[in-house]
Design a protein around this motif. Structure first.
Motif, mmCIF file in Angstrom:
data_model
loop_
_atom_site.group_PDB
_atom_site.id
_atom_site.type_symbol
_atom_site.label_atom_id
_atom_site.label_comp_id
_atom_site.label_asym_id
_atom_site.label_seq_id
_atom_site.Cartn_x
_atom_site.Cartn_y
_atom_site.Cartn_z
ATOM 1 N N PRO A 68 25.437 -48.531 -32.167
ATOM 2 C CA PRO A 68 24.021 -48.797 -31.875
ATOM 3 C C PRO A 68 23.251 -47.547 -31.454
ATOM 4 N N LEU A 69 23.916 -46.649 -30.698
ATOM 5 C CA LEU A 69 23.243 -45.417 -30.279
ATOM 6 C C LEU A 69 22.994 -44.496 -31.466
ATOM 7 N N ILE A 70 23.940 -44.463 -32.404
ATOM 8 C CA ILE A 70 23.735 -43.665 -33.612
ATOM 9 C C ILE A 70 22.515 -44.178 -34.371
ATOM 10 N N VAL A 71 22.394 -45.502 -34.464
ATOM 11 C CA VAL A 71 21.237 -46.107 -35.159
ATOM 12 C C VAL A 71 19.942 -45.741 -34.446
ATOM 13 N N VAL A 72 19.949 -45.867 -33.108
ATOM 14 C CA VAL A 72 18.749 -45.519 -32.325
ATOM 15 C C VAL A 72 18.402 -44.046 -32.514
ATOM 16 N N SER A 73 19.408 -43.172 -32.470
ATOM 17 C CA SER A 73 19.183 -41.735 -32.629
ATOM 18 C C SER A 73 18.622 -41.412 -34.011
ATOM 19 N N MET A 74 19.139 -42.082 -35.022
ATOM 20 C CA MET A 74 18.641 -41.859 -36.380
ATOM 21 C C MET A 74 17.186 -42.282 -36.522
ATOM 22 N N ILE A 75 16.845 -43.406 -35.891
ATOM 23 C CA ILE A 75 15.453 -43.887 -35.955
ATOM 24 C C ILE A 75 14.512 -42.887 -35.297
ATOM 25 N N VAL A 76 14.917 -42.417 -34.093
ATOM 26 C CA VAL A 76 14.086 -41.430 -33.389
ATOM 27 C C VAL A 76 13.932 -40.167 -34.230
ATOM 28 N N SER A 77 15.027 -39.710 -34.824
ATOM 29 C CA SER A 77 14.991 -38.495 -35.644
ATOM 30 C C SER A 77 14.113 -38.667 -36.871
ATOM 31 N N LEU A 78 14.261 -39.802 -37.551
ATOM 32 C CA LEU A 78 13.496 -40.038 -38.781
ATOM 33 C C LEU A 78 11.996 -40.154 -38.518
ATOM 34 N N ILE A 79 11.659 -40.605 -37.308
ATOM 35 C CA ILE A 79 10.239 -40.699 -36.947
ATOM 36 C C ILE A 79 9.676 -39.329 -36.577
ATOM 37 N N LEU A 80 10.416 -38.579 -35.754
ATOM 38 C CA LEU A 80 9.884 -37.328 -35.209
ATOM 39 C C LEU A 80 10.035 -36.123 -36.134
ATOM 40 N N LEU A 81 11.113 -36.072 -36.901
ATOM 41 C CA LEU A 81 11.349 -34.890 -37.752
ATOM 42 C C LEU A 81 10.209 -34.628 -38.739
ATOM 43 N N PRO A 82 9.746 -35.627 -39.495
ATOM 44 C CA PRO A 82 8.645 -35.345 -40.436
ATOM 45 C C PRO A 82 7.338 -34.966 -39.747
ATOM 46 N N ILE A 83 7.176 -35.457 -38.500
ATOM 47 C CA ILE A 83 5.937 -35.149 -37.768
ATOM 48 C C ILE A 83 5.966 -33.727 -37.195
ATOM 49 N N LEU A 84 7.095 -33.378 -36.553
ATOM 50 C CA LEU A 84 7.196 -32.084 -35.879
ATOM 51 C C LEU A 84 7.613 -30.950 -36.795
ATOM 52 N N PHE A 85 8.395 -31.267 -37.822
ATOM 53 C CA PHE A 85 8.863 -30.252 -38.762
ATOM 54 C C PHE A 85 8.632 -30.699 -40.195
ATOM 55 N N PRO A 86 7.365 -30.801 -40.618
ATOM 56 C CA PRO A 86 7.066 -31.303 -41.959
ATOM 57 C C PRO A 86 7.614 -30.367 -43.038
ATOM 58 N N PHE A 87 8.078 -30.984 -44.122
ATOM 59 C CA PHE A 87 8.619 -30.180 -45.233
ATOM 60 C C PHE A 87 7.509 -29.469 -45.984
#
Length: 331
Positions: A310-329
């Motif tokens: 469950p923590l891996i799932v939560v971590s992935m969700i947080v990453s998928l939300i923040l990564l494109p915002i903070l480090f856009p491709f």
């Protein structure tokens, strides 16, 4: 005579005298010369340390020494005890454990942080009659998440940094990882303080390790050593944060801190060493800290699967939300 020649000759004389005198270890003398030649502008950081190893390895070596002093003087235990004093309920204790472990792991060894705080948490659980089985897993998961707070938090962070630099690309800033890692730690803490509590085992699946001892006794450590260890850690991290402003490389700052600690005998040369990795929550062998509490708490393999996935799932969700915002491709 050129100033750089004078400085070089001065360090040469210093090295010869110290090598012959042997009042401080030979390896420390060598590092003092390397650091000194760089800080005085005679050599670049790369040239000064060219005879050693990769800069990233030097960085971790230096920070391991700084971290070891923080742990071995008992300062980490005092910090843990101070913060967890406010934990009067199980939920508060989970929050306190995860936040202090995660924040310390952001700048020190993940495994070392867990190793020092495990007996602290066990002692608190015994005094307050909390289940230590429910507390060990949040502790080691927070240690892993904390590695994503800063550039020096985990070996993988610096491996990526080295890859970017070798490719001629702009590397990460000191707290770039923290833009994702800190929200991940906060969300993970909230998760286990609320919904995630149901995934934590209430009773041991196996017989806990009865031979495990509690806190080491740090009462014999002079208070001045604790002060120096704390001040050097804060100063080293501050120097790393302001790397560009100071013009001093991360690994140089780490070794300045390490040299101060060895020179003042806060930590001995022989004691001046443990690498964990990130997001390995779902098995007892995913990272060293997971293995540490495996026998202590009496966990089974499936306990990690149930609480970690469950923590891996939560971590992935947080990453998928923040990564494109903070480090856009495509900025």
């Amino acid at each position: 005579m050129d100033q750089s020649v004078v400085i070089t000759l001065g360090f040469l004389v210093f090295a010869i005298i110290m090598f012959a005198w042997e009042k401080i270890p030979l390896s420390i003398t060598a590092m003092i010369v390397a650091v000194g030649l760089h800080l005085t502008g005679v050599l670049s950081a790369k040239a000064a340390f060219a005879g050693f190893v990769d800069a990233n390895v030097l960085l971790f070596m230096g920070m391991f020494i700084v971290g070891a002093a923080f742990f071995e003087t008992g300062l980490a235990v005092e910090v843990g005890n101070l913060v967890t004093k406010v934990a009067k309920t199980e939920t508060r204790l989970i929050i306190a454990i995860m936040m202090i472990t995660g924040l310390l792991s952001g700048f020190l060894s993940n495994t070392g942080t867990a190793a020092v705080l495990i007996p602290v948490v066990i002692g608190i659980c015994k005094k307050a009659n909390f289940s230590q089985t429910r507390m060990m897993m949040p502790l080691v998961f927070a240690a892993a998440m904390g590695g994503n707070i800063s550039l020096i938090g985990a070996p993988g962070n610096m491996i990526a940094q080295a890859g970017l630099q070798q490719a001629g690309l702009q590397g990460f800033e000191f707290f770039d990882y923290g833009k994702i890692g800190l929200p991940m730690l906060i969300v993970g803490t909230i998760f286990y303080a609320t919904i995630g509590k149901r995934f934590l085992p209430a009773t041991p699946s196996r017989t806990p390790d009865a031979s495990y001892q509690g806190n080491d006794d740090y009462s014999h450590i002079p208070s001045w050593k604790k002060w120096i260890a704390g001040l050097v850690l804060v100063g080293t991290v501050a120097a790393m944060i302001f790397e560009k402003e100071l013009g001093v490389k991360l690994y140089v700052s780490a070794w300045i801190g390490a040299l101060i600690l060895v020179a003042t005998n806060v930590i001995t040369e022989t004691a001046a060493i443990v690498v964990g990795s990130s997001l390995a929550y779902a098995t007892p062998i995913g990272m060293p800290a997971n293995t540490m509490v495996y026998n202590i708490a009496g966990y089974s393999f499936m306990d990690y699967v149930k609480a970690g996935i469950p923590l891996i799932v939560v971590s992935m969700i947080v990453s998928l939300i923040l990564l494109p915002i903070l480090f856009p491709f495509h900025p």
